[in-house]
Design a protein around this motif. Structure first.
Motif, short mmCIF file in Angstrom:
data_model
loop_
_atom_site.label_atom_id
_atom_site.label_comp_id
_atom_site.label_asym_id
_atom_site.label_seq_id
_atom_site.Cartn_x
_atom_site.Cartn_y
_atom_site.Cartn_z
N GLY A 212 0.79 -1.22 0.00
CA GLY A 212 0.00 0.00 0.00
C GLY A 212 0.83 1.27 0.00
O GLY A 212 0.28 2.36 0.14
N GLN B 255 -3.81 1.57 1.34
CA GLN B 255 -2.84 2.38 2.09
C GLN B 255 -2.05 1.45 3.01
O GLN B 255 -2.48 0.33 3.27
CB GLN B 255 -3.59 3.42 2.91
CG GLN B 255 -4.63 2.79 3.82
CD GLN B 255 -5.33 3.81 4.71
OE1 GLN B 255 -4.94 4.96 4.75
NE2 GLN B 255 -6.34 3.37 5.43
N PRO B 256 -0.90 1.93 3.51
CA PRO B 256 -0.06 1.05 4.32
C PRO B 256 -0.82 0.40 5.48
O PRO B 256 -0.59 -0.77 5.79
CB PRO B 256 1.02 2.00 4.83
CG PRO B 256 1.15 3.01 3.75
CD PRO B 256 -0.24 3.21 3.22
N LEU B 257 -1.73 1.13 6.10
CA LEU B 257 -2.45 0.57 7.25
C LEU B 257 -3.19 -0.71 6.88
O LEU B 257 -3.28 -1.64 7.68
CB LEU B 257 -3.43 1.62 7.80
CG LEU B 257 -4.10 1.27 9.12
CD1 LEU B 257 -3.08 1.00 10.21
CD2 LEU B 257 -5.04 2.40 9.55
#
Lengths: 337, 503
Positions: B306, B326-328
Motif C-alpha cells: 500500500g 494504504q499502508p495501514l
C-alpha cells in the motif's frame, strides 16, 4: 558467532557519549530559554518598581492569554513541519461570526460561542484539506490564502463595522477574574496542561510528532498522515477562534481587524520555545515560556515608556537570536552524529 | 590523437571509501571510434569509475591518460574541457527551455557578448544542423518538456557533440527508453562512432552490449577483470566473468518446514512499472527477489504494502482476498515492509528507540486512549534485548545508532506489529558483517516461527544464500523462478538481463 558479534561491536561507548551530548544540548537550550525569561523578569524588576506587582503580573497574564492560545495551534502546525499563517484572520472572522450570531441572529450566548468555535474549526479544517486533498505544495501557501480570504470575509460581513456590547457569558472568559487571577489565564493553564498530556500520552499526540519527524516513515508505519494533518489544522483554527472569544470578552467588542499580525507573534513564541521549523521537535511547555518571554518584554518596555517602534525592533531581534541559537544547536547535534 | 588510436587509458585506478574499496586498480583502454561496453553486477564499481572520469570523485591512486595527456585526477570543469561528456541516467536538462536553449546551456552564442545579448537565430540554426546531423526530426524551438524521454536523451547527446566531446560516457542510457527510442539511440551512437568519438556504454542489458559494443570490459568487486573484443565472446562468457567467484558459506541459512500459502499475488499491474506479477509465499518460506536495480522488485513490495497504488491485480493473505489502498491496510492484514532506506522511510531519526519500536498501532499500549509510557518502554526494552540491540537506553535517539542497530530497531518495530509476512528490502545494505549475520539469524527465527519472509537483495550471493526459492525480475516482470538448489548466478543473471528461458 553470536558472542563474536556481541563483543565485536566496539561502537557502543562512542554512541553513548554522542547521545548524551546531544541530549545535553537540547536540555541546555530549554534551560537557557527559561533562564532568559527569569533574567528578563529580574532586569525589569530592577528597572521598574511597578513590574513585580500583582496587578502588573496579572495584566501580563491576561494580555499573554490570547497569544498563548493562538500559539497552541501554531505549535502543532510547526511540529508537523508546517505553519499556520491564517490564525490572526481566523481569530477575527470567528469572533465576527459570534458577534453576528449574537447581535443579528439573536442567538443565545452559548450558541453564539459555539458558532465562534465552529467557524474556527471549519476554517482550520479547510486549511488542512487544502493541504491534504488539494495537495497545495506547502501550508505556507494554503494558510496565506486563508489569511487573506478570512480577513476579507471578516471585513465584508459587517462592512468593516465592529460589533460590541455582549452578554456577560460571552465576556466571562476574557473579562473576569477568580480572586486576582484572570479567568483567561486559568483557561490557558488548563489548555496547556491538557495539550501536554494529549501530545505525550495519546497515540494521536505521538503520531503528530511522528508525522513531523518523518512523514514517509509515519505513513509506511500505518499512520494516517492526512488525517493527522487535517486534525492539526482544525485544532489550530479552533484555538484561534477560542483566542478570538477571549479577546472579544476582554474588549467587549469584535472587530474585523482583530488579531492582525498575531501569527508572527505566535511563530516567534513557538520558535523561541525551541520548536524546530523542520518539524518533529519541540515541547508545548517551552512554547508557553516563549509566549511569556515576548509578553514580559512588551510589558516591561511599556512600563519603561520605550517607544513602540523600538519594541517592535526588540521582538524582531529576539526572534533572530533565538533562531540563530537553534541553528547552532542543530549544527552541534549534526556534528555529533 | 595518439598514434595507436587509444584515446583513454585508465591505469591502476583505485578509490577507497571508509570500509570499502570501491575501485581496486582498474585498467581500461578505449579507442577513438569504438563503443566500449562496461559490464558488472551492482556494486562492481562502474559508477565509481564514471565519477572518476567525470571528475566528481578524486582517485586515491592511478592515472587517467586522455588524448595523450596524463592526469592523476580530474575535476568536472576540466573533464568537460578536455572532451569527456557524460549522459547520466537522470537527465540534466531544463524542461521549460527550448531544445536549442538546452543544447547551448552554459555555452551560449552571443550577438554582443559584453552586452549579454544572445544570438538566438544562430543558436537555432546551429541546433537544427546538429539535430539534422544526428537524424533527429525535432524542432530547435520546441519546448524540451514536450519531447519524449528518448528524444530528451538525444538532446543531451547533442550537447555533448556541441561541446566537442571526444569521449561520451553513457550510464544505463536505455533504462527508461522504449524499444524504438533505444533503436534510435543506437543509430545515433553508430554515427558518433563513425565521427571518431569513443563511447563508454554502461548497461545491464547484455543483449544491447552484444549487439552494439566493439569491445567490452567486465568489472567485478572494484576490479577490471578482463577486456576483449565482443565478436570473440558470448553473453555467457560475460556473465561468467561478472559473477566469477564461488560462494563462500557466510549465510547461516536454516530451512524451516513449509506450511500453507499465506500470501498470494495474482496479476499485479501498475502501468509502466509492474506487469502481471504473480507469486505465492508459504509459511516458513524465505522467498528471494533477485534482479538488477530498477527491475521492479521494490515497486512490487510497495504495491503489495500500500505504499504505492496499483492498477489491477488480486492479493490474498491467509486465503482471504484483501484490498490494499494504504499502508495501514497491509499492516492490518499482517504484512510488514522493511524498506530499503531506513533513514528516509523506516525511522524517525529525531525520536527515541522506544518511540520508533512501538510506533505501529501505538494505541495498543494504553487504555481508554491514554498511553502507558511505562508499558511502551518495557515492551521496547524487551524486544530490543531479544535482538541484542546496543543502546544506552530506550530514550536514545535512533539517529545516533549505527546502521546495524538502526536496522534492528526497524525489525523490532515490525515484530511488535504482529506481522506474519515480512518483506525485507535490501536488509543488510550499509551494515557491517557481524550485524548482517544477526539479521540473517533473525530471518531464520521468523520462518522457524511460521512467518513468511520475502527478501529483496541486489547481492546475488545473499539471495542465493538465504532464499528457499528465488524469483528474478527484469523491467517490471518476473522472468525467472528457481529453487535454491537449482539457482546459479548464471541463471539469475540471464533472467535478470531479460532472457526469459533461464537455462
Amino acid at each position: 558467532m553470536s558472542n563474536d558479534v556481541l563483543t565485536n561491536n566496539g561502537k557502543l561507548p562512542a554512541e553513548k557519549a554522542v547521545g548524551k551530548s546531544a541530549a545535553m544540548t537540547e536540555k541546555l537550550y530549554q534551560l537557557g530559554v527559561l533562564l532568559s525569561l527569569l533574567l528578563l523578569c529580574a532586569v525589569m524588576t530592577a528597572l521598574s518598581p511597578r513590574f513585580l506587582t500583582m496587578d502588573n503580573l496579572m495584566n501580563v497574564a491576561s494580555q499573554a492569554a490570547v497569544s498563548a492560545i493562538v500559539s497552541i495551534g501554531m505549535f502543532l502546525a510547526i511540529l508537523t513541519a508546517g505553519i499556520d499563517l491564517s490564525v490572526g484572520s481566523v481569530l477575527a472572522l470567528s469572533a465576527m461570526m459570534m458577534g453576528i450570531a449574537s447581535d443579528r441572529w439573536g442567538l443565545g450566548p452559548y450558541a453564539s460561542m459555539l458558532v465562534c468555535l465552529g467557524s474556527g474549526a471549519l476554517l482550520g479544517l479547510v486549511n488542512g484539506l487544502l493541504l491534504t486533498k488539494l495537495r497545495l505544495p506547502h501550508p505556507f501557501i494554503s494558510t496565506l490564502g486563508m489569511q487573506k480570504m478570512a480577513r476579507g470575509i471578516a471585513l465584508f460581513v459587517t462592512a468593516a463595522a465592529p460589533i460590541s456590547m455582549f452578554p456577560d457569558e460571552i465576556q466571562y472568559l476574557g473579562n473576569n477574574s477568580i480572586g486576582q487571577v484572570p479567568v483567561s489565564f486559568i483557561l490557558v493553564a488548563i489548555l496547556y496542561v491538557g495539550m501536554y498530556f494529549f501530545l505525550t500520552r495519546t497515540s494521536t499526540g505521538r503520531y503528530i510528532y511522528a508525522v513531523g519527524g518523518n512523514k514517509e516513515a509515519a505513513r509506511l508505519s500505518g499512520i494516517k498522515v492526512n488525517s493527522i494533518l487535517n486534525l492539526v489544522y482544525t485544532i489550530s483554527g479552533l484555538t484561534a477562534a477560542l483566542a478570538g472569544l477571549v479577546l472579544a470578552g476582554r474588549v467587549n467588542a469584535v472587530y474585523p481587524l482583530a488579531g492582525l499580525d498575531y501569527e508572527t507573534d505566535a511563530i516567534a513564541a513557538v520558535i523561541i520555545g525551541g520548536a524546530s521549523f523542520f518539524g518533529g521537535v519541540g515541547s508545548i511547555a517551552n512554547t508557553i515560556i516563549g509566549v511569556l518571554l515576548i509578553a514580559v518584554l512588551r510589558n516591561g518596555l511599556n512600563l519603561l515608556n520605550v517607544d513602540s517602534a523600538f519594541q517592535t525592533f526588540a521582538i524582531g531581534a529576539v526572534i533572530v537570536v533565538a533562531v540563530a541559537v537553534d541553528v547552532l544547536r542543530q549544527n552541534v547535534m549534526k556534528s555529533g552524529r | 590523437m595518439v598514434a595507436d588510436g587509444i584515446l583513454l587509458k585508465v591505469k591502476g585506478l583505485t578509490k577507497k571509501f571508509p570500509g570499502v574499496i570501491a575501485l581496486d586498480g582498474v585498467d581500461i583502454e578505449a579507442r577513438a571510434g569504438e563503443i566500449h561496453g562496461i559490464c558488472g553486477e551492482n556494486g562492481a564499481g562502474k559508477s565509481t569509475l564514471i565519477k572518476m572520469l567525470t571528475g566528481a570523485h578524486t582517485p586515491d591512486s592511478g592515472t587517467i591518460e586522455f588524448d595523450g595527456v596524463t592526469y592523476t585526477s580530474l575535476d568536472p570543469r576540466r573533464a568537460m574541457g578536455i572532451g569527456i561528456g557524460c549522459i547520466y541516467q537522470e537527465l540534466n536538462l531544463i524542461p521549460h527551455l527550448t531544445v536549442a536553449e538546452n543544447i547551448f546551456l552554459g555555452r551560449e552564442m552571443y550577438l554582443a557578448e559584453s552586452l549579454n545579448i544572445l544570438d538566438r537565430g544562430q543558436m537555432n540554426a546551429k541546433a537544427a544542423e546538429l539535430l539534422a546531423d544526428l537524424g533527429l526530426a525535432v524542432s530547435p524551438t520546441a519546448r524540451l518538456g514536450t519531447l519524449g524521454v528518448g528524444h530528451q536523451q538525444m538532446i543531451e547527446i547533442c550537447r555533448a557533440v556541441w561541446s566537442n566531446a571526444k569521449l561520451i560516457i553513457m550510464d544505463e542510457p536505455t533504462s527508461s527508453l522504449s524499444e524504438k527510442e533505444a533503436h534510435d539511440l543506437f543509430r545515433v551512437m553508430a554515427q558518433m562512432k563513425a565521427r571518431g568519438v569513443a563511447i563508454l556504454f554502461i548497461s545491464h542489458r547484455l543483449d544491447e552490449v552484444r549487439d552494439n559494443c566493439d569491445t567490452v570490459t567486465v568489472m567485478r568487486d572494484g576490479r577490471s577483470i578482463e577486456s576483449f573484443a565482443m565478436k570473440e565472446r558470448s553473453v555467457a562468457d560475460i556473465i561468467q566473468l561478472m559473477v566469477g567467484r564461488s560462494i563462500q558459506n557466510k549465510y547461516p541459512k536454516e530451512p524451516a518446514p513449509q506450511g500453507d500459502v499465506i500470501l498470494s499475488v495474482r496479476n499485479l499491474n501498475r502501468k509502466g512499472v509492474l506487469h502481471d506479477i504473480s507469486f505465492d509465499l508459504r509459511a516458513g518460506e524465505v522467498l528471494g527477489f533477485a534482479g538488477l536495480v530498477g527491475a521492479g522488485r521494490t515497486e512490487t513490495a510497495r504495491a503489495i504494502t500500500g505504499a504505492d497504488p496499483y492498477d489491477s491485480g488480486a492479493i490474498e493473505v491467509f486465503g482471504k482476498p484483501v484490498k490494499i489502498r494504504q499502508p495501514l491496510d497491509s499492516i492490518d492484514a499482517g504484512i510488514a515492509f522493511l524498506t530499503e532506506n531506513r533513514k528516509e522511510q523506516g525511522l524517525i531519526l529525531i525520536q527515541s528507540v522506544a518511540f520508533n519500536a512501538t510506533i505501529v498501532k501505538m494505541h495498543k499500549y494504553g487504555k481508554a486512549g491514554w498511553l502507558s509510557l511505562g508499558r511502551i518502554k518495557e515492551t521496547a526494552r524487551k524486544v530490543c534485548a531479544e535482538m541484542r540491540l546496543k543502546t544506552s537506553g530506550m530514550d536514545m535517539l535512533v539517529g545516533k545508532l549505527s546502521g546495524g542497530n538502526q536496522q534492528k530497531v526497524v525489525i523490532a518495530k515490525w515484530l511488535l506489529s504482529n506481522a506474519k509476512i515480512f518483506i525485507f528490502d535490501e536488509p543488510t545494505r550499509g551494515i557491517d558483517v557481524g550485524a548482517k549475520v544477526e539479521v540473517y539469524k533473525l530471518i531464520n527465527q521468523l520462518v522457524a516461527n511460521g512467518a513468511g519472509v520475502i527478501i529483496i537483495c541486489s547481492e546475488m550471493e545473499e539471495v542465493m544464500g538465504m532464499a528457499d526459492r528465488i524469483l528474478v525480475m527484469h523491467e517490471g516482470e518476473i522472468t525467472g523462478e528457481m529453487t535454491q538448489q537449482e539457482a546459479t548466478q548464471e541463471k539469475i543473471m540471464y533472467a535478470a538481463s531479460g532472457f526469459k528461458q533461464a537455462s
